[in-house]
Scaffold this motif. Structure first.
Motif, PDB file in Angstrom:
ATOM      1  N   PHE A  37       0.823  -1.209   0.000  1.00 46.37           N
ATOM      2  CA  PHE A  37       0.000   0.000   0.000  1.00 46.37           C
ATOM      3  C   PHE A  37       0.858   1.261   0.000  1.00 46.37           C
ATOM      4  O   PHE A  37       0.416   2.315  -0.466  1.00 46.37           O
ATOM      5  CB  PHE A  37      -0.975  -0.030   1.170  1.00 46.37           C
ATOM      6  N   LYS A 251      -8.131  -3.172  -2.379  1.00 47.10           N
ATOM      7  CA  LYS A 251      -8.241  -1.717  -2.473  1.00 47.10           C
ATOM      8  C   LYS A 251      -9.476  -1.288  -3.243  1.00 47.10           C
ATOM      9  O   LYS A 251     -10.145  -0.310  -2.885  1.00 47.10           O
ATOM     10  CB  LYS A 251      -6.988  -1.135  -3.141  1.00 47.10           C
ATOM     11  N   PRO A 257      -6.526  -1.366   2.766  1.00 45.42           N
ATOM     12  CA  PRO A 257      -5.518  -2.134   3.508  1.00 45.42           C
ATOM     13  C   PRO A 257      -6.049  -2.831   4.751  1.00 45.42           C
ATOM     14  O   PRO A 257      -5.542  -3.872   5.145  1.00 45.42           O
ATOM     15  CB  PRO A 257      -4.462  -1.079   3.873  1.00 45.42           C
TER      16      PRO A 257
END
Length: 429
Positions: A37, A251, A257
């Protein structure tokens, strides 16, 4: 009367090895969510960007795993592990600092992850070889299981903490924390000193000669190289699904996340339970059990591809973790019992090389394929490849028929055995 497991936990060399491995897994647990991420949050980043960064680490593992096997058979394995831990510490801190700066060039991240993969190439062969140096032969499966349980418990804690840190303040700080933990693991390794067998005062064979000896040991066992071929295909699609496609779907469709961290945490709980069961279950045909357990690898990615709810994906991931920890313990224990100790790290490096060889291809193709046809469709293909690979491997007679060697009876260790050197002996991924 104390149990063999409690005796292991009181043994100083094993306690150092267990502590170092547990800390390493805690550090590694921060990395997947933080790096994935962190990269996806960079300006202009896409699934292809993430594929490029992650592929660099996987390529380095493939390129240098055989070298890692020779190094781990030639030099003290505890020193090899210590060097890898400290290299990981520096690299994770630098990657985290780059992500925090907000101006992390892709080429810089690729270079650093390539170096991290090079350090990782030293770890698996050295770790596989060092366990029989520390653990008595009759306790190998228990020792592997205890190391797995410690590491996976740390993995759960790291995933929970890492997910919180990533959501709260970003992936950079999580990677810096991982670097600090790697450094502490390196300090633990530095306290482990194992007695090496006497060496002749003549130069050893060259690296190519050592690799040929390891290759001869590897290819002479059909059950070994067939399973490695299976997991070469398996790891190719697993890395694509787990490292690239899963975070992309999380996502875009599961909330980000936090959802992916939940899936990884539940999977790690399955790993812990798998380790506990492996301390009790002694399959008569361990390699057959390895292949049968591998069938549980496909369901999580099948469900991700079918737009299943988060709860269903998490349950499937739990059973994936449960199965994979058991098969990993059975596989390592079988290799440690079947392969001569002096070539164990080299054979393990061929195992790792074969298993990881197609991993970079899976990562490289995953991002562009997801951008072209959608991550869910690619995940369905990944699940199908896993199932076909498992069926093919199970059809080989030597995989179905290899019996476990009987455990060595629980006799007191010989005076010069590693287990008896605890107080006199002034430990990883």
């Amino acid at each position: 009367m104390s149990s063999p497991r409690s005796d292991l936990l009181r043994d100083r060399p094993f306690a150092l090895l267990l502590t170092a491995r547990t800390l390493s897994m805690l550090a590694l647990a921060f990395a997947p969510v933080a790096l994935a991420f962190g990269v996806l949050d960079l300006p202009g980043a896409s699934a292809t960007t993430l594929s490029t960064v992650l592929a660099a680490e996987s390529i380095a593992l493939v390129l240098f795993t055989l070298v890692g096997g020779v190094v781990a058979d030639r030099y003290p394995r505890e020193q090899v592990l210590r060097a890898a831990e400290w290299a990981n510490a520096v690299l994770h801190i630098v990657i985290g600092a780059l992500l925090l700066s907000g101006h992390a060039p892709v080429w810089g991240l690729v270079t650093l992850t390539f170096l991290a993969g090079t350090a990782g190439a030293l770890v698996w062969p050295a770790m596989t070889g060092i366990v029989p140096q520390v653990v008595p032969a009759h306790s190998l499966q228990d020792g592997n299981a205890l190391i797995g349980i410690g590491g996976n418990t740390a993995r759960v804690a790291g995933l929970v903490a890492g997910g919180i840190v990533v959501v709260a303040i970003g992936g950079g700080w999580a990677l810096i924390a991982a670097g600090v933990i790697f450094a502490v693991a390196g300090l633990c390794v530095g306290r482990l000193r194992l007695t090496r067998p006497p060496q002749d005062d003549v130069p050893g064979p060259g690296m190519l000669r050592e690799l040929r000896v390891g290759w001869s040991e590897f290819r002479s066992r059909t059950w070994l190289w067939v399973c490695v071929l299976q997991f070469s295909a398996f790891v190719m699609v697993w890395q694509a699904a787990h490292l690239v496609l899963g975070p992309v779907v999380a996502k875009t469709a599961l909330g980000g996340p936090g959802a992916w961290s939940t899936i990884l945490t539940v999977e790690s709980c399955g790993l812990i339970l798998g380790g506990l069961v492996a301390m009790r279950w002694r399959p008569a045909y361990p390699v057959r059990a390895v292949v049968l357990l591998s069938f549980l690898g496909a369901p999580p990615y099948l469900l991700l591809g079918l737009h299943a709810p988060l709860v269903a994906i998490a349950v499937a991931s739990f059973f994936l973790g449960f199965a994979f920890e058991m098969l990993s313990i059975f596989w390592q224990t079988t290799m440690q019992r079947e392969i001569p100790a002096e070539s164990l790290s080299r054979v393990s490096s061929y195992d790792a090389l074969g298993s990881l060889a197609l991993g970079p291809l899976g990562i490289i193709l995953a991002g562009p394929a997801a951008d072209a046809v959608g991550a869910q469709r690619v995940l369905l293909v990944c699940a199908a490849v896993m199932l076909v690979a498992s069926v093919s491997s199970l059809s080989v007679p030597s995989i179905r028929s290899l019996r476990a060697r009987p455990d060595v009876q629980s006799l007191p260790p010989a005076p010069d055995s590693p287990a008896d050197l605890g107080p006199a002996i002034t430990l990883p991924q």
